[in-house]
Design an enzyme around this catalytic site. Sequence first.
Site, PDB file in Angstrom:
ATOM      1  CB  SER A 122      -0.955   0.595   1.020  1.00  0.00           C
ATOM      2  OG  SER A 122      -0.209   0.257   2.367  1.00  0.00           O
ATOM      3  CE  LYS A 160      -3.273   2.656   3.609  1.00  0.00           C
ATOM      4  NZ  LYS A 160      -3.006   0.628   4.393  1.00  0.00           N
TER       5      LYS A 160
END
Length: 206
Positions: A122, A160
Amino acid sequence: MKQLTPRQAEVLALIRSAVQQTGMPPTRAEIASELGFKSANAAEEHLKALARKGVIRMMPGTSRGIQLLTDEPEEDEGLPLIGRVAAGEPILAQQHIETHYQIDGSLFHPRADFLLRVHGMSMKNIGILDGDLLAVHKTTQANNGQVVVARVGDDEVTVKRFERKGHIVQLLPENEELQPIVVDLTQENLSIEGLAVGVIRNGNWL
């Protein structure tokens, strides 16, 4: 030295981090606020336990009367490597520690408190790849644009980029094939477990 509980390890890591960054230990109220305790008294109980285990000395009469006596047990062995973290469990729980790496956390800025094994791609666009070891500074605070280790509710932790506007937080992937995680803080809990401060791949810092 007696083994610390996960919560005691978190308190000790916070004390060490505060001393490293500011030159002084935190107050009981600061410990309670940073780690989410309901009161300074709860922090006091953990400090008493650390004193009994011989890792700190408590000095009466001052709000910052905490003296580190020894390094955190994990630091003797190096930085703890955290594997996959089960939902709802403390990130530094003993069962999540795969091994220790002989790396000085002070080589990172701010200081690294643990390593986290990256799962998935990610964050590939900024060079954080599946299997990498992410050096993490433990903190509950984050600014927009920083790469964080976060937990939504009781879910597993995720890596993230943090962006907040009002009560809406977006946890942004660095991978165009994935969508952001959007968190409405009025509806869900978001916990920041730490900030990414470095990446290690195949034994090399990146």
